[in-house]
Design a protein around this motif. Structure first.
Motif, mmCIF file in Angstrom:
data_model
loop_
_atom_site.group_PDB
_atom_site.id
_atom_site.type_symbol
_atom_site.label_atom_id
_atom_site.label_comp_id
_atom_site.label_asym_id
_atom_site.label_seq_id
_atom_site.Cartn_x
_atom_site.Cartn_y
_atom_site.Cartn_z
ATOM 1 N N ALA A 1 -2.718 0.899 -12.219
ATOM 2 C CA ALA A 1 -1.313 1.856 -11.948
ATOM 3 C C ALA A 1 -2.038 2.746 -13.815
ATOM 4 N N LEU A 2 -2.270 2.308 -15.092
ATOM 5 C CA LEU A 2 -2.656 3.059 -15.625
ATOM 6 C C LEU A 2 -3.995 3.915 -16.076
ATOM 7 N N SER A 3 -4.889 3.101 -15.582
ATOM 8 C CA SER A 3 -6.327 3.945 -14.847
ATOM 9 C C SER A 3 -6.601 4.937 -14.153
ATOM 10 N N GLY A 4 -5.904 4.723 -12.580
ATOM 11 C CA GLY A 4 -6.008 5.723 -11.220
ATOM 12 C C GLY A 4 -7.548 5.311 -11.265
ATOM 13 N N SER A 5 -7.860 4.548 -11.323
ATOM 14 C CA SER A 5 -9.302 4.012 -11.234
ATOM 15 C C SER A 5 -9.191 3.798 -9.258
ATOM 16 N N VAL A 6 -9.862 4.270 -8.335
ATOM 17 C CA VAL A 6 -10.282 3.853 -7.219
ATOM 18 C C VAL A 6 -11.326 3.105 -6.807
ATOM 19 N N ALA A 7 -12.307 2.595 -7.418
ATOM 20 C CA ALA A 7 -13.058 1.550 -7.160
ATOM 21 C C ALA A 7 -11.708 0.066 -8.137
ATOM 22 N N LEU A 8 -11.702 0.636 -9.268
ATOM 23 C CA LEU A 8 -10.540 -0.770 -8.919
ATOM 24 C C LEU A 8 -9.457 -0.795 -8.313
ATOM 25 N N LEU A 9 -9.429 0.119 -7.868
ATOM 26 C CA LEU A 9 -8.009 -0.613 -6.284
ATOM 27 C C LEU A 9 -8.022 -0.930 -5.721
ATOM 28 N N GLY A 10 -9.415 -0.155 -4.702
ATOM 29 C CA GLY A 10 -10.719 -1.483 -3.777
ATOM 30 C C GLY A 10 -10.806 -3.288 -3.980
ATOM 31 N N ASP A 11 -11.404 -2.925 -5.379
ATOM 32 C CA ASP A 11 -11.416 -4.734 -6.278
ATOM 33 C C ASP A 11 -10.272 -5.336 -5.454
ATOM 34 N N THR A 12 -9.861 -4.740 -6.412
ATOM 35 C CA THR A 12 -7.842 -5.169 -6.638
ATOM 36 C C THR A 12 -7.315 -6.435 -4.875
ATOM 37 N N LEU A 13 -7.574 -4.603 -3.881
ATOM 38 C CA LEU A 13 -6.773 -5.322 -2.914
ATOM 39 C C LEU A 13 -8.158 -5.951 -2.556
ATOM 40 N N GLY B 1 -12.641 2.374 -20.556
ATOM 41 C CA GLY B 1 -13.189 0.562 -21.616
ATOM 42 C C GLY B 1 -11.638 -0.609 -20.340
ATOM 43 N N LEU B 2 -10.270 0.130 -19.992
ATOM 44 C CA LEU B 2 -9.524 -0.734 -18.997
ATOM 45 C C LEU B 2 -10.315 -0.802 -17.661
ATOM 46 N N VAL B 3 -11.179 -0.005 -17.054
ATOM 47 C CA VAL B 3 -11.438 -0.408 -15.865
ATOM 48 C C VAL B 3 -12.935 -1.763 -16.175
ATOM 49 N N ALA B 4 -13.495 -1.909 -17.642
ATOM 50 C CA ALA B 4 -14.584 -2.111 -17.937
ATOM 51 C C ALA B 4 -13.231 -4.245 -17.804
ATOM 52 N N LEU C 1 -3.200 -9.527 -9.457
ATOM 53 C CA LEU C 1 -2.254 -9.100 -10.307
ATOM 54 C C LEU C 1 -2.463 -7.670 -12.471
ATOM 55 N N ILE C 2 -2.718 -8.442 -12.611
ATOM 56 C CA ILE C 2 -3.284 -8.038 -13.997
ATOM 57 C C ILE C 2 -4.276 -6.662 -14.026
ATOM 58 N N GLN C 3 -5.109 -6.881 -12.801
ATOM 59 C CA GLN C 3 -6.141 -5.487 -11.959
ATOM 60 C C GLN C 3 -4.997 -4.564 -11.598
ATOM 61 N N ALA C 4 -4.072 -4.787 -11.072
ATOM 62 C CA ALA C 4 -3.210 -3.117 -10.652
ATOM 63 C C ALA C 4 -2.252 -3.193 -11.648
ATOM 64 N N VAL C 5 -2.105 -3.741 -12.184
ATOM 65 C CA VAL C 5 -1.283 -3.236 -13.769
ATOM 66 C C VAL C 5 -2.633 -1.840 -14.385
ATOM 67 N N ILE C 6 -3.580 -2.570 -14.323
ATOM 68 C CA ILE C 6 -4.565 -1.652 -14.751
ATOM 69 C C ILE C 6 -5.227 -0.379 -14.062
#
Length: 334
Positions: free
Chosen positions: A64-76, A147-150, A57-62
């Protein structure tokens, strides 16, 4: 602690009746220990499920803020990892059910089936990580809000690693190979989160190909974890045990008064408890009641000395008279 099978009984009929079933330690104690192991497993699943959901959930918030596709995959991926608790929870619940005339050893092996599901999920994780890494290597993508993605990568790694340590620790303590495999699965997800962190660092240094290169390296790491998890489950499916346990059992049996020799010693895991079948030799001059008492004491000591052993079937063979084969009717069946 009381023991229902002491070396000497007051009623001969009960002794003879006991010969028709496996010698067993205090049934209430064994049941309580098995239920406590299952309860610990369920607690681990509940706590780790909550921890992974919070992480995702924390990653999902980030995301939404960053639009990172890589982070979206990690969150899912982290959401999916939290859901691996479901097959394990079902297995632990089934393991509490009493044995039946069809499932005479109970439902403990359901954990092994859950382990197969978890190993399959780890393999799918490796395949997905490889696919994403190769895809990004061919068509690199820019990462925004580094920064947010990291930070999200650090959160993902920390959450998964904590869950991995917790699951592996308790899984080994209660003897659950499936829970250990699930802990290794969580560790692979932590590596995936690290890939997000390192790729963000590489992008910040002006090296966009860092993302797919690190992804490929993480895929290799996941494959090593997959090997360990698969080996753990394979050993359980093949009824493998630590050879040191067999040696310990043989030494324990040899020290029992009245045991003249030790034959075959077999053990197998049923869920997160052990069962044993052992052959011992006793003097042919003993009465049936005396030989029975030796067998009961042999099982009694095994249950106390072998970790997580819940029951043992002890077969006593007479050591004579000379030139007498007590198993001759069975020769053609062996």
């Amino acid at each position: 602690m009381t023991h229902p099978n002491p070396p000497h009984h007051s009623h001969a009929p009960s002794k003879l009746g006991h010969l028709l079933k496996p010698h067993s330690h205090d049934t209430a104690d064994k049941t309580d220990a098995a239920l406590e192991s299952s309860s610990r497993g369920m607690r681990v699943l509940a706590v780790s499920f909550a921890a992974l959901m919070i992480t995702a959930l924390i990653q999902a918030v980030i995301v939404a803020l960053s639009g990172s596709v890589a982070l979206l995959g990690d969150t899912l991926h982290n959401f999916a990892d939290a859901l691996t608790a479901v097959p394990l929870a079902i297995a632990f619940s089934l393991g509490r059910r009493a044995a039946t005339r069809r499932f005479t050893y109970g439902y403990g092996r359901a954990e092994d089936l859950a382990g197969i599901v978890i190993v399959t999920l780890i393999a799918a994780s490796a395949a997905l990580a490889a696919y994403e890494a190769i895809k990004r290597l061919i068509t690199p993508e820019d990462i925004q809000a580094l920064g947010l993605v990291a930070a999200a990568g650090v959160v993902g790694f920390a959450g998964n690693e904590w869950v991995a340590r917790y699951r592996i620790k308790v899984g080994r303590e209660i003897g659950s190979a499936a829970l250990v495999a699930d802990g290794l699965h969580a560790r692979t997800d932590g590596y995936t989160s690290l890939a997000v962190l390192l790729s963000a660092g590489g992008a910040a240094l002006g090296f966009p190909l860092a993302d797919p290169i690190v992804g490929l390296l993480i895929t290799v790491a996941i494959c090593f974890v997959l090997r360990d998890a698969a080996r753990e489950i394979y050993h359980r499916l093949m009824d493998a045990v630590d050879p040191a346990l067999i040696t310990q059992a043989e030494q324990t049996l040899t020290a029992v008064p009245g045991v003249e020799g030790v034959g075959a010693v077999r053990m197998r895991w049923i869920g997160h408890t052990l069962r044993a079948e052992v052959d011992i030799t006793v003097s042919h001059e003993l009465t049936l009641i005396e030989a029975h008492a030796v067998a009961v004491e042999a099982e009694h000591r095994l249950i106390h000395e072998i970790p997580r052993l819940r029951a043992a079937t002890v077969h006593a063979d007479p050591d004579g008279p000379p030139d007498t084969d007590h198993h001759s009717p069975l020769q053609t069946h062996r």
